[in-house]
Design a protein around this motif. Structure first.
Motif, PDB file in Angstrom:
ATOM      1  N   ILE A  68       0.884  -1.121   0.174  1.00  0.00           N
ATOM      2  CA  ILE A  68      -0.302   0.200  -0.025  1.00  0.00           C
ATOM      3  C   ILE A  68       0.471   1.629  -0.690  1.00  0.00           C
ATOM      4  O   ILE A  68       1.749   1.548   0.841  1.00  0.00           O
ATOM      5  CB  ILE A  68      -0.840  -0.184   1.290  1.00  0.00           C
ATOM      6  CG1 ILE A  68      -2.088  -1.386   1.486  1.00  0.00           C
ATOM      7  CG2 ILE A  68      -1.912   1.190   0.960  1.00  0.00           C
ATOM      8  CD1 ILE A  68      -2.112  -1.390   2.466  1.00  0.00           C
ATOM      9  N   ILE A  69       0.705   2.157  -0.687  1.00  0.00           N
ATOM     10  CA  ILE A  69       1.401   3.796  -1.011  1.00  0.00           C
ATOM     11  C   ILE A  69       0.491   4.440  -0.818  1.00  0.00           C
ATOM     12  O   ILE A  69      -0.346   5.472  -1.921  1.00  0.00           O
ATOM     13  CB  ILE A  69       2.058   4.070  -2.230  1.00  0.00           C
ATOM     14  CG1 ILE A  69       2.614   2.207  -2.826  1.00  0.00           C
ATOM     15  CG2 ILE A  69       3.386   4.366  -2.737  1.00  0.00           C
ATOM     16  CD1 ILE A  69       3.428   1.803  -3.619  1.00  0.00           C
ATOM     17  N   PRO A  70       0.583   5.200   0.627  1.00  0.00           N
ATOM     18  CA  PRO A  70       0.027   6.455   0.722  1.00  0.00           C
ATOM     19  C   PRO A  70      -0.025   7.598   0.215  1.00  0.00           C
ATOM     20  O   PRO A  70       1.560   8.096  -0.652  1.00  0.00           O
ATOM     21  CB  PRO A  70      -0.449   6.752   2.055  1.00  0.00           C
ATOM     22  CG  PRO A  70       0.307   4.922   2.645  1.00  0.00           C
ATOM     23  CD  PRO A  70       1.203   4.680   1.428  1.00  0.00           C
ATOM     24  N   GLY A  71      -0.577   8.410  -0.622  1.00  0.00           N
ATOM     25  CA  GLY A  71      -0.428   9.725  -0.723  1.00  0.00           C
ATOM     26  C   GLY A  71       0.345  10.584   0.317  1.00  0.00           C
ATOM     27  O   GLY A  71       0.430  12.135   0.184  1.00  0.00           O
ATOM     28  N   THR A  72       0.940  10.832   0.827  1.00  0.00           N
ATOM     29  CA  THR A  72       1.160  11.381   1.713  1.00  0.00           C
ATOM     30  C   THR A  72       2.838  11.096   2.618  1.00  0.00           C
ATOM     31  O   THR A  72       3.558  10.315   2.134  1.00  0.00           O
ATOM     32  CB  THR A  72      -0.036  11.653   2.814  1.00  0.00           C
ATOM     33  OG1 THR A  72       0.918  12.753   4.270  1.00  0.00           O
ATOM     34  CG2 THR A  72       0.525  10.259   4.252  1.00  0.00           C
ATOM     35  N   ASP A  73       3.093  12.233   4.079  1.00  0.00           N
ATOM     36  CA  ASP A  73       4.611  11.612   4.239  1.00  0.00           C
ATOM     37  C   ASP A  73       4.631  11.333   5.332  1.00  0.00           C
ATOM     38  O   ASP A  73       3.183  10.658   5.709  1.00  0.00           O
ATOM     39  CB  ASP A  73       5.040  13.034   4.005  1.00  0.00           C
ATOM     40  CG  ASP A  73       4.452  14.395   5.161  1.00  0.00           C
ATOM     41  OD1 ASP A  73       3.439  13.901   5.584  1.00  0.00           O
ATOM     42  OD2 ASP A  73       4.623  15.248   4.501  1.00  0.00           O
ATOM     43  N   ALA A  74       5.457  11.084   6.610  1.00  0.00           N
ATOM     44  CA  ALA A  74       5.143  10.382   7.933  1.00  0.00           C
ATOM     45  C   ALA A  74       5.065  12.116   8.554  1.00  0.00           C
ATOM     46  O   ALA A  74       4.747  11.341  10.293  1.00  0.00           O
ATOM     47  CB  ALA A  74       6.498  10.673   8.205  1.00  0.00           C
ATOM     48  N   HIS A  75       4.204  12.929   7.895  1.00  0.00           N
ATOM     49  CA  HIS A  75       4.222  14.132   9.016  1.00  0.00           C
ATOM     50  C   HIS A  75       2.197  13.950   8.366  1.00  0.00           C
ATOM     51  O   HIS A  75       1.736  14.954   9.258  1.00  0.00           O
ATOM     52  CB  HIS A  75       4.152  15.608   9.123  1.00  0.00           C
ATOM     53  CG  HIS A  75       5.718  15.045   8.886  1.00  0.00           C
ATOM     54  ND1 HIS A  75       6.483  15.500  10.762  1.00  0.00           N
ATOM     55  CD2 HIS A  75       7.336  14.752   8.424  1.00  0.00           C
ATOM     56  CE1 HIS A  75       7.535  15.128  10.186  1.00  0.00           C
ATOM     57  NE2 HIS A  75       8.489  15.027   9.632  1.00  0.00           N
ATOM     58  N   ILE A  80       2.976  18.031   0.317  1.00  0.00           N
ATOM     59  CA  ILE A  80       4.001  17.276   0.734  1.00  0.00           C
ATOM     60  C   ILE A  80       5.063  17.100  -0.673  1.00  0.00           C
ATOM     61  O   ILE A  80       5.217  18.048  -1.172  1.00  0.00           O
ATOM     62  CB  ILE A  80       3.706  15.486   0.648  1.00  0.00           C
ATOM     63  CG1 ILE A  80       3.537  15.203  -1.034  1.00  0.00           C
ATOM     64  CG2 ILE A  80       3.004  14.952   1.474  1.00  0.00           C
ATOM     65  CD1 ILE A  80       3.477  13.775  -1.483  1.00  0.00           C
ATOM     66  N   ALA A  81       6.830  17.124   0.506  1.00  0.00           N
ATOM     67  CA  ALA A  81       7.873  17.705  -0.246  1.00  0.00           C
ATOM     68  C   ALA A  81       7.915  16.964  -2.061  1.00  0.00           C
ATOM     69  O   ALA A  81       7.074  15.315  -1.667  1.00  0.00           O
ATOM     70  CB  ALA A  81       8.820  17.598   0.069  1.00  0.00           C
ATOM     71  N   PRO A  82       8.252  16.997  -2.896  1.00  0.00           N
ATOM     72  CA  PRO A  82       8.755  15.855  -3.808  1.00  0.00           C
ATOM     73  C   PRO A  82       9.423  14.765  -3.633  1.00  0.00           C
ATOM     74  O   PRO A  82       8.769  14.093  -3.502  1.00  0.00           O
ATOM     75  CB  PRO A  82       9.359  17.311  -4.817  1.00  0.00           C
ATOM     76  CG  PRO A  82       9.552  18.624  -4.578  1.00  0.00           C
ATOM     77  CD  PRO A  82       8.891  18.868  -3.295  1.00  0.00           C
TER      78      PRO A  82
END
Length: 676
Positions: A68-75, A80-82
């Motif tokens: 699974i690959i969500p469209g977010t970051d660790a925060h 999100i950053a590139p």
């Protein structure tokens, strides 16, 4: 120095002629056709064969059948950053909301209705598009695609607590399990993954600050001490939490002045987890980083937060307070046993930050005055050049408004990618033009521009919809009803502590009456040189109750597929309302200062109360914006503003008055059941 409008116009016209060969109607902007032989793919689709192959090669070694690959970051950030755009790298889809899943034989992407057309333009035929966003939809797909007894891999740093719980619950009876894999698989195949920006962090100047970081820390500690569950520490994971607490900014995230960080705050210590090489000696002095007292910030490596948290919670008599909306599962799962964690939807930093202090309120108002100048320059320019030359495009208009904003005092660039959309593109709520998709602007179509700026003193977001020719009766009615929804929310009076979800229906009422609606939210919080979507303020079910000093957008709309789109968005602040009998009531005061397109307003549909509000709002624009235009020497813009803010003649509409009264009755009933 402020660029005069004629210079601004010249710069953008030259740029448009030199760098943008206009794509007539953007007919090349087709969607994929995977049933054709060979498949028909638009130029915007990304070839994902190799990256999918490389990802799948790693999955058997981890004994997982899907990833699974969500469209977010660790925060758990919206923007999100590139380097964190893993979903976009794997699939080619660049929308801000979505989830990708890869198995050994298939790949699928889930996103909401705002992005279905965009996804069809960006995905190649290795991907299925699932028109849903629910975890249950993902799980049902997994159940049908992977063998029973399989494990589903995920990166715990990219999962919220709620997301993990939802997957676990939905998978419970399926004989499928979740497997936490902290070493992200996409990063392993992303050979040219963008690097961290080599930039140092900055502190805000004193002129835009009322509370020092030390005062903020002491206030948050007092909230911790007053909490009956007696937390010993507060973990801050959302990027705006740490930035707000220390009055600092960075540029790790496009359009958002944030920097990668976590904070662990106790009653006696402060640990700030950042990329230390970016902290200047001046900032170390500012943070009292060389001492170890209760108001001394101990700098720790960004990547050490997990191990440091483990060490802290290993001590006896520990209880860590986390906000579940922004704490990732990787951090949560190391706080053991469960008795050592205390949760709330939002941390006390986010709920405190939601109410702006006096300085924040004033400078945010000031930022909107200057921002209105740039938007008026755009609208005035387009009103002149579109009928005359007919060679401007959605993209050149987007560039123009951003160039004009950049010349305003304390500008720090746009607050999001400008939505500049004409005709059928405006029916896509989050469409932004590119060189490949941009359309010519004409007098025959509606035009919608949703744009915003970052300023040292505030963040702005405003949407206006215009027509330079003759709108149809349906377009006028739809626009007017959207405007009625905006006005009804803006002028309503409600008890302090009312949730936005209990007011939201006012923005839809006039549309509902004729069978129209819109598929997005009605408003969101906005910050002081922060995120343009600032939680937890707004009109959704998971937003906190309104209190005086909160800023929110108000943005109803209507979108007719393949034809036109309408949105009217203003930023407003909640202020005390004077009522005949009750106290502690609030209303909204609009701080955006740009008039609406007069030719799209059918005043016969407006109630007398709505018309009065509109005329008062226009008088306020004259009062606040006039002096700023004088100050900048913009007489032509001032004349345009005065012409477009002339009072409307009063015309009674008994149907509208009746409808307005019914709306207020419905609101009252709702509030009696739901006021917190």
């Amino acid at each position: 120095m402020m660029m005069a409008p004629r210079v601004c116009l010249l710069a953008l016209s030259v740029a448009a002629l030199a760098g943008s060969v206009v794509h007539a109607g953007a007919l090349e902007r087709t969607e994929r056709n995977c049933s054709a032989i060979p498949p028909l793919l638009p130029s915007t689709a990304v070839d994902t064969r190799l990256r999918l192959q490389q990802l799948r090669e790693r999955m058997p070694h981890l004994n997982i059948s899907a990833y699974i690959i969500p469209g977010t970051d660790a925060h758990l950030s919206e923007y999100i950053a590139p380097r964190d755009a893993r979903m976009a790298f794997m699939s080619g889809f660049t929308g801000s909301a979505g989830t990708a899943v890869v198995t050994q034989t298939k790949a699928a992407l889930w996103t909401d209705s705002r992005y279905w057309v965009q996804a069809e333009r960006q995905l190649d035929c290795n991907w299925e598009l699932e028109k849903d966003v629910s975890v249950s939809s993902v799980v049902q797909w997994l159940i049908s695609e992977v063998p029973p007894g399989s494990e589903i891999g995920f990166d715990p740093f990219l999962f919220s607590l709620k997301m993990h719980e939802n997957y676990a619950i939905n998978l419970e009876s399926s004989n499928l399990g979740l497997k936490s894999i902290p070493d992200n698989l996409v990063d392993q195949v992303w050979k040219d993954r963008p690097q961290l920006l080599p930039d140092s962090l900055t502190r805000l100047p004193n002129r835009v600050i009322q509370r020092s970081w030390q005062e903020k820390v002491e206030h948050i500690r007092s909230l911790m001490g007053d909490n009956p569950y007696k937390p010993t520490a507060l973990l801050l994971s959302a990027l705006d939490e740490t930035a707000w607490l220390f009055n600092m900014r960075g540029n790790d995230i496009p359009y958002n002045p944030f920097f990668y960080s976590y904070t662990l705050l106790t009653m006696n210590e402060i640990w700030l987890f950042v990329h230390i090489n970016r902290v200047t000696e001046e900032l170390k002095l500012y943070l009292n980083a060389s001492c170890s007292g209760p108001l001394c910030v101990q700098l720790k490596s960004y990547d050490s937060v997990l191990e440091h948290l483990k060490t802290y919670v290993a001590q006896p008599e520990i209880k860590v307070w986390i906000g579940t909306e922004y704490t990732n599962y990787a951090l949560y799962e190391v706080i053991e046993p469960q008795e050592k964690v205390m949760t709330s939807s939002y941390s006390p930093v986010l709920t405190t930050k939601a109410v702006k202090d006096e300085t924040e309120q004033q400078i945010l108002r000031d930022a909107h005055v200057r921002d209105a100048v740039a938007v008026i320059q755009l609208l005035m320019w387009l009103e002149k050049v579109v009928p005359e030359r007919n060679n401007e495009t959605e993209l050149s208009a987007a560039k123009y408004v951003n160039e004009c904003r950049n010349k305003q005092k304390d500008s720090r660039g746009p607050s999001f990618e400008t939505i500049s959309a004409s005709g059928p593109n405006a029916a896509l709520a989050h469409y932004s033009p590119t060189e490949e998709t941009t359309r010519r602007l004409t007098v025959d179509e509606m035009y919608l521009v949703d744009s915003g700026g970052q300023y040292l003193d505030g963040t702005t977001d405003i949407t206006r919809t215009v027509h330079w020719g003759t709108p149809t009766e349906m377009q006028k009615e739809a626009f007017t009803r959207v405007l009625m929804g905006n006005i009804e929310i803006s002028r309503t009076i409600f008890p302090s502590g009312t949730r936005g979800v209990n007011i939201e229906m006012l923005g839809r009422r006039a549309l509902w009456e004729v069978g129209l609606n819109y598929g997005h939210g009605t408003g969101h919080g906005v910050g002081n040189y922060f995120g343009v979507h600032e939680w937890p303020v707004g009109f959704q079910t998971n937003n906190i109750p309104f209190r005086a000093g909160m800023f929110t957008s108000i943005e109803p709309g209507y979108y007719k597929d393949n034809d036109f789109g309408i949105r009217i968005e203003d930023i407003a602040v909640t202020v005390p309302a004077q009522t005949k009998y009750g106290h502690n009531y609030l209303t909204f005061e609009t701080v955006s200062l740009v008039p609406y397109d007069r030719k799209l307003i059918d005043t016969s549909l407006l109630s007398s109360a709505q018309l009065l509000w509109l005329n008062n709002y226009y008088e306020k624009i004259r009062e606040l914006l006039g002096p700023e235009l004088d100050k900048q020497g913009l007489q032509e813009e001032k004349n345009w503003m005065l012409k477009n803010t002339e009072s409307f003649a009063h015309s009674e509409s008994s149907a509208s008055v009746c409808s307005s009264s019914l709306t207020l009755i419905m609101l009252t009933i709702t509030l009696l059941h739901n006021v917190v």
